[in-house]
Design a protein around this motif. Structure first.
Motif, PDB file in Angstrom:
ATOM      1  N   LYS A  18     -46.272  -9.447  23.454  1.00 45.90           N
ATOM      2  CA  LYS A  18     -47.731  -9.583  23.412  1.00 45.90           C
ATOM      3  C   LYS A  18     -48.158 -10.800  22.591  1.00 45.90           C
ATOM      4  O   LYS A  18     -49.061 -11.553  22.984  1.00 45.90           O
ATOM      5  CB  LYS A  18     -48.345  -8.299  22.840  1.00 45.90           C
ATOM      6  CG  LYS A  18     -49.860  -8.245  22.872  1.00 45.90           C
ATOM      7  CD  LYS A  18     -50.404  -8.206  24.285  1.00 45.90           C
ATOM      8  CE  LYS A  18     -51.923  -8.089  24.302  1.00 45.90           C
ATOM      9  NZ  LYS A  18     -52.465  -8.187  25.669  1.00 45.90           N
ATOM     10  N   SER A  22     -50.374 -15.176  23.327  1.00 44.65           N
ATOM     11  CA  SER A  22     -51.575 -15.705  22.685  1.00 44.65           C
ATOM     12  C   SER A  22     -51.619 -17.230  22.756  1.00 44.65           C
ATOM     13  O   SER A  22     -50.629 -17.902  22.414  1.00 44.65           O
ATOM     14  CB  SER A  22     -51.628 -15.271  21.220  1.00 44.65           C
ATOM     15  OG  SER A  22     -52.701 -15.913  20.553  1.00 44.65           O
ATOM     16  N   LEU A 207     -57.015   2.355  18.494  1.00 48.14           N
ATOM     17  CA  LEU A 207     -56.357   1.917  19.706  1.00 48.14           C
ATOM     18  C   LEU A 207     -56.565   2.982  20.774  1.00 48.14           C
ATOM     19  O   LEU A 207     -57.135   4.043  20.499  1.00 48.14           O
ATOM     20  CB  LEU A 207     -54.865   1.690  19.471  1.00 48.14           C
ATOM     21  CG  LEU A 207     -54.471   0.359  18.796  1.00 48.14           C
ATOM     22  CD1 LEU A 207     -54.847   0.342  17.332  1.00 48.14           C
ATOM     23  CD2 LEU A 207     -52.971   0.095  18.964  1.00 48.14           C
ATOM     24  N   CYS A 293     -45.934   2.051  21.156  1.00 44.29           N
ATOM     25  CA  CYS A 293     -46.330   0.648  21.103  1.00 44.29           C
ATOM     26  C   CYS A 293     -46.200  -0.030  22.465  1.00 44.29           C
ATOM     27  O   CYS A 293     -47.035  -0.857  22.843  1.00 44.29           O
ATOM     28  CB  CYS A 293     -45.460  -0.076  20.073  1.00 44.29           C
ATOM     29  SG  CYS A 293     -45.934  -1.774  19.750  1.00 44.29           S
ATOM     30  N   LEU A 297     -49.461  -1.711  24.206  1.00 45.51           N
ATOM     31  CA  LEU A 297     -49.614  -3.165  24.278  1.00 45.51           C
ATOM     32  C   LEU A 297     -49.659  -3.660  25.712  1.00 45.51           C
ATOM     33  O   LEU A 297     -50.274  -4.692  25.992  1.00 45.51           O
ATOM     34  CB  LEU A 297     -48.503  -3.859  23.494  1.00 45.51           C
ATOM     35  CG  LEU A 297     -48.546  -3.654  21.974  1.00 45.51           C
ATOM     36  CD1 LEU A 297     -47.597  -4.609  21.274  1.00 45.51           C
ATOM     37  CD2 LEU A 297     -49.960  -3.829  21.413  1.00 45.51           C
ATOM     38  N   LEU A 300     -53.316  -3.293  26.529  1.00 47.24           N
ATOM     39  CA  LEU A 300     -54.269  -4.062  25.714  1.00 47.24           C
ATOM     40  C   LEU A 300     -54.594  -5.392  26.385  1.00 47.24           C
ATOM     41  O   LEU A 300     -53.721  -6.229  26.590  1.00 47.24           O
ATOM     42  CB  LEU A 300     -53.681  -4.304  24.321  1.00 47.24           C
ATOM     43  CG  LEU A 300     -54.562  -5.076  23.341  1.00 47.24           C
ATOM     44  CD1 LEU A 300     -55.855  -4.325  23.049  1.00 47.24           C
ATOM     45  CD2 LEU A 300     -53.796  -5.360  22.051  1.00 47.24           C
ATOM     46  N   SER A 302     -56.995  -7.539  25.120  1.00 49.01           N
ATOM     47  CA  SER A 302     -57.344  -8.500  24.072  1.00 49.01           C
ATOM     48  C   SER A 302     -56.107  -9.242  23.557  1.00 49.01           C
ATOM     49  O   SER A 302     -54.993  -8.719  23.563  1.00 49.01           O
ATOM     50  CB  SER A 302     -58.004  -7.779  22.894  1.00 49.01           C
ATOM     51  OG  SER A 302     -59.111  -7.025  23.308  1.00 49.01           O
ATOM     52  N   ASP A 303     -56.332 -10.441  23.073  1.00 54.38           N
ATOM     53  CA  ASP A 303     -55.323 -11.190  22.336  1.00 54.38           C
ATOM     54  C   ASP A 303     -55.086 -10.436  21.025  1.00 54.38           C
ATOM     55  O   ASP A 303     -56.022 -10.199  20.246  1.00 54.38           O
ATOM     56  CB  ASP A 303     -55.844 -12.603  22.063  1.00 54.38           C
ATOM     57  CG  ASP A 303     -54.824 -13.505  21.373  1.00 54.38           C
ATOM     58  OD1 ASP A 303     -53.813 -12.998  20.862  1.00 54.38           O
ATOM     59  OD2 ASP A 303     -55.069 -14.725  21.342  1.00 54.38           O
ATOM     60  N   ILE A 304     -53.837 -10.055  20.754  1.00 59.96           N
ATOM     61  CA  ILE A 304     -53.559  -9.254  19.559  1.00 59.96           C
ATOM     62  C   ILE A 304     -53.513 -10.090  18.289  1.00 59.96           C
ATOM     63  O   ILE A 304     -53.733  -9.574  17.189  1.00 59.96           O
ATOM     64  CB  ILE A 304     -52.239  -8.465  19.719  1.00 59.96           C
ATOM     65  CG1 ILE A 304     -52.153  -7.343  18.680  1.00 59.96           C
ATOM     66  CG2 ILE A 304     -51.023  -9.398  19.659  1.00 59.96           C
ATOM     67  CD1 ILE A 304     -50.988  -6.408  18.869  1.00 59.96           C
ATOM     68  N   VAL A 307     -56.456 -10.067  15.879  1.00 62.60           N
ATOM     69  CA  VAL A 307     -56.568  -8.749  15.247  1.00 62.60           C
ATOM     70  C   VAL A 307     -55.586  -8.646  14.083  1.00 62.60           C
ATOM     71  O   VAL A 307     -55.948  -8.228  12.971  1.00 62.60           O
ATOM     72  CB  VAL A 307     -56.298  -7.621  16.271  1.00 62.60           C
ATOM     73  CG1 VAL A 307     -56.567  -6.264  15.639  1.00 62.60           C
ATOM     74  CG2 VAL A 307     -57.129  -7.810  17.528  1.00 62.60           C
ATOM     75  N   LEU A 321     -61.623  -4.389  20.610  1.00 62.49           N
ATOM     76  CA  LEU A 321     -60.465  -4.353  21.502  1.00 62.49           C
ATOM     77  C   LEU A 321     -60.906  -4.041  22.927  1.00 62.49           C
ATOM     78  O   LEU A 321     -61.764  -3.196  23.152  1.00 62.49           O
ATOM     79  CB  LEU A 321     -59.459  -3.288  21.042  1.00 62.49           C
ATOM     80  CG  LEU A 321     -58.874  -3.456  19.637  1.00 62.49           C
ATOM     81  CD1 LEU A 321     -57.902  -2.316  19.344  1.00 62.49           C
ATOM     82  CD2 LEU A 321     -58.183  -4.803  19.485  1.00 62.49           C
ATOM     83  N   TRP A 323     -59.454  -2.951  26.790  1.00 64.51           N
ATOM     84  CA  TRP A 323     -58.295  -2.289  27.387  1.00 64.51           C
ATOM     85  C   TRP A 323     -58.343  -2.341  28.904  1.00 64.51           C
ATOM     86  O   TRP A 323     -59.407  -2.273  29.502  1.00 64.51           O
ATOM     87  CB  TRP A 323     -58.227  -0.819  26.947  1.00 64.51           C
ATOM     88  CG  TRP A 323     -58.092  -0.667  25.468  1.00 64.51           C
ATOM     89  CD1 TRP A 323     -59.105  -0.565  24.557  1.00 64.51           C
ATOM     90  CD2 TRP A 323     -56.880  -0.651  24.721  1.00 64.51           C
ATOM     91  NE1 TRP A 323     -58.594  -0.485  23.292  1.00 64.51           N
ATOM     92  CE2 TRP A 323     -57.221  -0.532  23.362  1.00 64.51           C
ATOM     93  CE3 TRP A 323     -55.529  -0.725  25.072  1.00 64.51           C
ATOM     94  CZ2 TRP A 323     -56.276  -0.475  22.355  1.00 64.51           C
ATOM     95  CZ3 TRP A 323     -54.577  -0.677  24.068  1.00 64.51           C
ATOM     96  CH2 TRP A 323     -54.947  -0.553  22.722  1.00 64.51           C
TER      97      TRP A 323
END
Length: 424
Positions: A18, A22, A207, A293, A297, A300, A302-304, A307, A321, A323
């Motif tokens: 993940k 980015s 989450l 996890c 992930l 998800l 969003s760019d982690i 965060v 966030l 999803w």
């Protein structure tokens, strides 16, 4: 920016996967990593408990963000050490990671701050522990106080088993120093779920919901493991349950830790038992769940990285966030014999075939390279994780991936996600 991920399991493979997506990230390192991680990041031959070596690597390689995967380095104080040298690191400080490192501390915290949990007792000697067992009755839950890689929990079905378990932990050294003190709890009925949230010590961002499968065999039979599979979302976590958990569990715990002088910054994992509209906490973990996890992930959007940076810097304000609507299912493929003694060094076949399947990713957990081929090197070997428009579709796709992979003695559960199907 350059990112260092600490760990070498399926959770860390998911984090690396993940993080590498980015646009903020130019390079990812992972210590010690694994063959799967090595395909998308640079593996660094440093153990997770080599805090000085990891610090030296982060400083000499100008690492902009370090992300801690497993609980051991957190409990040893890696976050405190890195922060002492002005480095940005995601994870709980040592005095906050105790929420996982000591089940007795965690239970006492919950009692003090009215976080709903099972009735319990803490014991260091056999006789009072047995007296408590006789008072509560069986089935009863016996936990090693310290870190035991997710395996230090025994659900005793008879008095004889309960007494033997206590004796093994307290005098037989069943879990080493982790079992020198035990927490004994009433047995709770209901359905388990995993609830994770990012927190900077004040703000809390939940989450998506998830459900793990701890027992080694289908139908939740057999001994507990580190986790045999997971899926997200978990239908048992309704909106009403979600709201209740945020108020009665996460908010009270984060505020309670702050009041204790142990501000919690990182990802906080609550293992829940849900029975109707009643929720009780089974345990807290100070890190991402493994295997939760992996499906989380994959869902998800969003760019982690922003965060993780915001949590590490203590300012989650303005973060939200996003999803995917799709469901995700992770099936863990384990070595035969796990969680007891298991074989290592068996060649793994079919990884390329599985990787070619759409909306599926194979996360490596216990693997290594030998003579140019990937072989088994741990109890939990792979986490085959798939997306689907529905849980049914995600299950089918994940098991299609599982079916493409094989090695001598491979074991996996065939009912991952069945509880979600029963609610659909």
């Amino acid at each position: 920016m350059k990112v260092l991920v600490i760990g070498g399991g399926g959770r860390e493979h998911a984090l690396v996967w993940k993080i590498a997506q980015s646009p903020l990230v130019t390079r990812v390192y992972c210590a010690p990593g694994n063959p799967g991680i090595g395909e998308i990041a640079e593996n660094v031959p440093l153990a997770v408990d080599d805090l000085v070596g990891l610090l030296d690597f982060a400083r000499t390689h100008d690492i902009d963000l370090t992300v801690v995967g497993p609980e051991l380095p957190l409990s040893l104080g890696i976050v405190d050490l890195f922060e002492e040298y002005g480095l940005t690191i995601f994870g709980a400080r040592r005095n906050a990671a105790i929420i996982e490192a000591s089940k007795a501390f965690s239970k006492d915290l919950m009692k003090k701050y009215q976080v709903p949990t099972a009735a319990y007792g803490v014991f260091e000697e056999v006789a009072p522990a047995v007296a408590f067992i006789d008072q509560v009755g069986v089935p009863i839950v016996i936990k090693a106080d310290g870190l035991a890689a997710g395996k230090g929990v025994i659900i005793a079905q008879s008095r004889e088993e309960a007494v033997a378990t206590v004796q093994d932990m307290l005098t037989g050294n069943a879990f080493g120093s982790a079992g020198s003190r035990v927490v004994i709890e009433e047995f709770l009925v209901g359905e388990e779920a995993s609830f994770l949230a990012f927190t900077d010590g004040k703000a809390i961002i939940p989450l998506a919901s998830a459900q793990d499968h701890k027992a080694v065999f289908d139908g939740d039979k057999g001994p507990n493991t580190g986790g045999m599979g997971a899926y997200s979302p978990a239908p048992v976590v309704t909106q009403a349950i979600h709201d209740k958990v945020m108020v009665e569990v996460m908010r009270r715990t984060v505020d309670g830790m702050a009041a204790e002088g142990r501000p919690y910054r990182g990802v906080l994992y609550a293992g829940l038992m849900i029975n109707g509209d009643e929720v009780k906490v089974l345990e807290f973990n100070a890190r991402f769940g493994d295997p939760e996890c992996q499906p989380l992930l994959m869902r998800l959007k969003s760019d982690i990285v922003p965060v993780l940076l915001s949590v590490a810097k203590g300012d989650l304000g303005g973060i939200a966030l996003e999803w995917h609507d799709k469901a995700a299912v992770c099936v863990v493929m384990a070595a035969g014999g796990y969680p007891a003694d298991y074989r290592k060094g068996d060649p793994i076949r079919g990884l390329d075939e599985a990787a070619a399947l759409e909306e599926l990713f194979v996360f490596h957990a216990g693997t290594t390279r030998r003579d140019g081929e990937v072989v088994t090197a741990g109890g939990r070997v792979l986490g085959v994780t798939a997306l689907g428009r529905t849980v049914r579709e995600a299950i089918d796709r994940a098991y299609q991936g599982v079916g493409a992979i094989d090695w001598e003695g491979v074991h996996y559960r065939k009912d991952i996600g069945a509880k979600a199907l029963a609610k659909s």
